[in-house]
Design a protein around this motif. Structure first.
Motif, PDB file in Angstrom:
ATOM      1  N   ARG A  20       2.655   0.807   3.494  1.00 57.00           N
ATOM      2  CA  ARG A  20       2.641  -0.972   3.622  1.00 57.00           C
ATOM      3  C   ARG A  20       3.804  -1.574   3.321  1.00 57.00           C
ATOM      4  NH1 ARG A  20      -1.883  -5.169   2.562  1.00 57.00           N
ATOM      5  NH2 ARG A  20      -3.460  -3.750   4.464  1.00 57.00           N
ATOM      6  N   ASP A  21       5.011  -2.004   4.337  1.00 54.98           N
ATOM      7  CA  ASP A  21       6.100  -2.636   3.526  1.00 54.98           C
ATOM      8  C   ASP A  21       6.633  -3.084   4.571  1.00 54.98           C
ATOM      9  OD1 ASP A  21       8.388  -3.886   2.266  1.00 54.98           O
ATOM     10  OD2 ASP A  21       9.626  -1.377   2.331  1.00 54.98           O
TER      11      ASP A  21
ATOM     12  N   ASN B  61      -6.200  -4.451   0.648  1.00 52.23           N
ATOM     13  CA  ASN B  61      -5.015  -4.974  -0.172  1.00 52.23           C
ATOM     14  C   ASN B  61      -4.978  -6.732  -0.133  1.00 52.23           C
ATOM     15  OD1 ASN B  61      -3.407  -5.844  -2.921  1.00 52.23           O
ATOM     16  ND2 ASN B  61      -2.031  -4.018  -2.473  1.00 52.23           N
ATOM     17  N   SER B  62      -6.061  -7.048  -0.222  1.00 51.93           N
ATOM     18  CA  SER B  62      -5.815  -8.111   0.299  1.00 51.93           C
ATOM     19  C   SER B  62      -6.118  -9.267  -0.281  1.00 51.93           C
ATOM     20  CB  SER B  62      -6.353  -8.737   1.874  1.00 51.93           C
ATOM     21  OG  SER B  62      -7.174  -8.598   1.863  1.00 51.93           O
TER      22      SER B  62
ATOM     23  N   ILE C  72       1.077  -0.979  -0.146  1.00 51.63           N
ATOM     24  CA  ILE C  72       0.046  -0.674   0.224  1.00 51.63           C
ATOM     25  C   ILE C  72       1.202   1.008   0.076  1.00 51.63           C
ATOM     26  CG2 ILE C  72      -1.848   1.149   1.182  1.00 51.63           C
ATOM     27  CD1 ILE C  72      -2.579  -1.060   2.292  1.00 51.63           C
ATOM     28  N   GLU C  73       0.809   2.700  -0.737  1.00 50.45           N
ATOM     29  CA  GLU C  73       0.812   3.201  -1.057  1.00 50.45           C
ATOM     30  C   GLU C  73       0.468   4.972  -0.680  1.00 50.45           C
ATOM     31  OE1 GLU C  73       4.950   5.543  -1.929  1.00 50.45           O
ATOM     32  OE2 GLU C  73       4.194   3.319  -1.537  1.00 50.45           O
TER      33      GLU C  73
ATOM     34  N   ALA D 253       2.406 -10.173  -0.851  1.00 53.44           N
ATOM     35  CA  ALA D 253       2.654  -9.401  -2.730  1.00 53.44           C
ATOM     36  C   ALA D 253       2.758  -8.174  -3.154  1.00 53.44           C
ATOM     37  CB  ALA D 253       1.805 -10.415  -2.656  1.00 53.44           C
ATOM     38  N   PRO D 254       4.587  -8.091  -2.416  1.00 52.45           N
ATOM     39  CA  PRO D 254       4.499  -6.717  -2.476  1.00 52.45           C
ATOM     40  C   PRO D 254       4.262  -6.167  -4.503  1.00 52.45           C
ATOM     41  CG  PRO D 254       6.815  -7.690  -2.855  1.00 52.45           C
ATOM     42  CD  PRO D 254       5.578  -9.224  -2.597  1.00 52.45           C
TER      43      PRO D 254
END
Length: 310
Positions: free
Chosen positions: A141-142, A162-163, A120-121, A205-206
């Motif tokens: 999210r990293d 984002n899942s 997530i950006e 899952a980047p």
């Protein structure tokens, strides 16, 4: 043979952001052999998201009204309504990259996992003038692990925005979002904890990227402090309502919170003395996270989510 995927978007009084979220799903590249349904779960009492879906012509969009307020109610309704083999959650303040679905498909095939969480950006309404790197990392999210890595052990650093889930494996046995988290938040972390306890695996899952809209007020120091304290409270509350092994972790987390608050207080003082104002503010925010772990009791009774906008 065509596989159906379901993108579930819970929404609450954010029509402009919802429109952007839905549009990003409709224009995203689809993996070969995948059909799509977009399930918009309107959690408002008035059902005002129906107009957005109507304007966008429905098509792949399916509108569902869930008037019972609360994050858990909305997510559970989406789980129950979804018909796809894969269920994806996208929040209404997020929009997906063009290759989001393709990267989800690749990550599932490469990892063999039951659940994926992607990057997530933050997308700031106004770029923060102070503490830019800190505030960006606060919302980004990293998890800093390789693509496909198992992240089941760091549940506090993932979330439902984002899942993606193998729907039958994850929800076919009746697992749902805990309604005790309806208005307190962290319902997604508790869901992941339940799924992992059931033997399911979460992978990172980047390359599956979505962008989260951050309004000006959510980049303010007062908001960051309140949110960091809430995160600390949520983490301990989730353990406190769990089984015996989870409950045993509560004093450990409380002690860790006290140590966190103490360490950052010392660093805050050093930053003040050295004139590093922004760094002092960052430590002040982290102090709140530690205090949240210590002073967590009773916090879950506050209604944090589900308030109508002014």
């Amino acid at each position: 043979m065509t596989a159906l995927w379901s993108i579930v978007i819970p929404t609450f009084h954010r029509p402009a952001l919802l429109r952007q979220a839905v549009q990003s799903c409709m224009t995203a590249r689809r993996p070969d052999g995948v059909a799509l349904e977009i399930v918009v779960v309107d959690n408002s009492a008035t059902g005002d998201a129906a107009g957005v879906c109507r304007e966008m012509g429905f098509g792949d969009i399916r509108y569902v009204h869930e008037p019972r307020p609360g994050l858990a109610h909305a997510r559970n309704r989406g789980i129950d309504e979804a018909r796809g083999e894969v269920l994806l959650f996208l929040d209404d303040d997020e929009h997906a990259d063009e290759n989001w679905l393709v990267e989800i498909d690749r990550a599932f095939q490469a990892s063999g996992a039951d659940i994926l969480c992607g990057w997530i950006e933050p997308d700031f309404a106004v770029a923060p003038e102070r503490m830019t790197a800190y505030v960006t990392d606060f919302y980004r999210r990293d998890v800093k692990r390789p693509s496909g890595a198992d992240v089941s052990d760091i549940l506090n650093y993932v979330g439902s925005g984002n899942s993606a889930f193998r729907r039958t494996r994850c929800f076919g046995g009746g697992i749902r979002v805990d309604e005790r988290f309806n208005h307190f938040g962290s319902e997604d972390i508790q869901l992941f904890r339940t799924l992992v306890a059931a033997g399911l695996r979460i992978a990172w899952a980047p390359h599956a990227i979505v962008h989260e809209y951050i309004p000006v007020e959510r980049a303010s120091v007062s908001y960051l402090k309140a949110r960091r304290r809430l995160q600390g409270q949520q983490r301990v509350f989730g353990l406190a309502i769990g089984g015996p092994r989870q409950k045993l972790k509560v004093p450990v987390f409380m002690a860790g919170g006290a140590a966190q608050a103490g360490l950052h207080t010392l660093l805050w003082l050093c930053s003040i003395v050295s004139g590093r104002r922004d760094r002092a503010t960052e430590h002040a925010i982290e102090i709140e996270g530690g205090l949240g772990k210590v002073f967590w009791t009773g916090a879950s009774h506050r209604r944090i989510y589900g308030k109508s906008p002014d």
